[in-house]
Enzyme design. Sequence first.
Site, PDB file in Angstrom:
ATOM      1  N   ASP A 297     -86.515  95.434 -22.659  1.00 23.09           N
ATOM      2  CA  ASP A 297     -87.079  95.167 -23.994  1.00 23.09           C
ATOM      3  C   ASP A 297     -85.989  95.095 -25.076  1.00 23.09           C
ATOM      4  O   ASP A 297     -86.278  94.804 -26.231  1.00 23.09           O
ATOM      5  CB  ASP A 297     -88.077  96.307 -24.314  1.00 23.09           C
ATOM      6  CG  ASP A 297     -88.731  96.185 -25.684  1.00 23.09           C
ATOM      7  OD1 ASP A 297     -88.953  95.051 -26.134  1.00 23.09           O
ATOM      8  OD2 ASP A 297     -89.015  97.225 -26.300  1.00 23.09           O
TER       9      ASP A 297
ATOM     10  N   THR B 173     -92.175  94.729 -30.764  1.00 22.63           N
ATOM     11  CA  THR B 173     -92.757  94.228 -29.518  1.00 22.63           C
ATOM     12  C   THR B 173     -94.268  94.462 -29.543  1.00 22.63           C
ATOM     13  O   THR B 173     -94.721  95.582 -29.781  1.00 22.63           O
ATOM     14  CB  THR B 173     -92.163  95.001 -28.321  1.00 22.63           C
ATOM     15  OG1 THR B 173     -90.742  94.936 -28.402  1.00 22.63           O
ATOM     16  CG2 THR B 173     -92.627  94.418 -26.998  1.00 22.63           C
TER      17      THR B 173
ATOM     18  N   GLN C 258     -92.541  88.408 -23.250  1.00 21.74           N
ATOM     19  CA  GLN C 258     -92.854  89.308 -24.355  1.00 21.74           C
ATOM     20  C   GLN C 258     -93.359  88.520 -25.544  1.00 21.74           C
ATOM     21  O   GLN C 258     -92.832  87.458 -25.866  1.00 21.74           O
ATOM     22  CB  GLN C 258     -91.581  90.060 -24.762  1.00 21.74           C
ATOM     23  CG  GLN C 258     -91.714  90.886 -26.000  1.00 21.74           C
ATOM     24  CD  GLN C 258     -90.509  91.781 -26.263  1.00 21.74           C
ATOM     25  OE1 GLN C 258     -89.824  91.604 -27.249  1.00 21.74           O
ATOM     26  NE2 GLN C 258     -90.226  92.723 -25.384  1.00 21.74           N
TER      27      GLN C 258
END
Length: 371
Positions: free
Chosen positions: A281, A304, A355
Amino acid sequence: MSLSTSPPPDAQSHTSQHALMPRRMEGTEQNSLQYPMLLNVTHIDMTSRADHIQAGLVDTFLNLERVDKNLYLARHLLKGRNSIPVVYGGQVIGQALSAATATVDFGFVPNSLHSYFVQSGNVNRPILYQVDRIRDGKSFCTRLVKAVQDGEAIFTVQISFHRSEPDSIVHQLPMPEVPAPDSLEDLSDTFDRIKKNPNLPPAALAMIAFKQKEIPPAFFRIFSFRPVDIDSYLCLKKDDVHSAGHGHPTDAYRSYVWIKANERVGDDPRLHLAAAAYISDATMIETALRPHSKRGFIPSMALTLDHSIWMHTDNFRVDDWLLYENHSTVASGGRSLIEGKLWTRDGRLVFSTTQEALIRAHKKSPPTPAK
Ligand SMILES: CCCCCCCCCCCCCCCC(=O)SCCNC(=O)CCNC(=O)[C@H](O)C(C)(C)COP(=O)(O)OP(=O)(O)OC[C@H]1O[C@@H](n2cnc3c(N)ncnc32)[C@H](O)[C@@H]1OP(=O)(O)O
């Protein structure tokens, strides 16, 4: 399993564990269950130890305490940015994966996860991971993990595990040709070197100072990052289209960085999977933002929203170099989609990731009313 179920070296007393369990009072006539702790619970001091020199990846940031069957507690949380006490999303993914992994039989390996970040986590509060054993099949197991802080869900993830089976069809994209990590410089060294360069444009110096201020030092202590195209990463390039070396053409919304854990992670492949999920991430939002940053865009929010991973194998080491390729395919309406591919040095695709990120601009001040 060695998946961090023991307390870290500097763990505090298990106040929360006591608070969760009714205590049978001794010496009372009825021997009844009483809940004295519940009346007297104080919040645990969770001042982040992320910048403590001893804080390591496995013993600290992936560390979970088993509170009960299906319940795991994390105390050592890392910020994603220095300026806001919001827990780094990748850490929540890695910890939730560790918690779910601890509830499946040996032989089952995660093959995919799909997660949502529904509320930001506070780095100064512990996170409780509640694992729901959705189904145990012969070949596949499914787990649903809810991460909770102060009684409220901050994150949910569904994780599928697969018992390994023989190949059927086999194919894979070729790995992009990029310079090897040994020929590149660590980002932390680049920062130190480049900021001493008097010829750097003021905007580039400001960008480097911003990154140095905003990226928590713990990231550089636990992982090494070697961007393939450092000039592009630092927004020092004029043109938006560039080459990532060896003739592999790429565009401005694509990035390549070599990543490696700085500590030996041991030989349990499940730890390597959790650590790779942890770091997956770290670079995606930036890949979407960078070309816009170069034109002066500073987001007011960059978070995110969801994160998915498909694990194609557990045959890799996170303490050896992995190439993380990111590509932002679209951005509009405050959201951007970023895809990722994680490669071993010998060209095997180990993770595919996707994502969606929330990227908001500062609200424009309303026009001053005419007098
Ligand atoms: C080369 C490689 C090098 C690598 C180098 C090392 C890497 C090292 C870097 C690490 C970098 C990692 C970066 C990872 C990125 C994460 O990890 S982010 C963390 C994980 N994600 C999260 O925490 C998101 C969690 N989810 C949420 O917070 C909520 O669901 C959401 C998304 C905010 C939506 O919630 P909601 O209730 O629907 O709220 P919403 O209406 O959107 O409003 C929220 C607030 O925004 C405000 N707002 C609205 N519009 C705006 C606006 N335009 N501007 C500002 N505020 C606004 C509202 O007023 C509201 O404020 P409050 O009223 O709450 O005070």
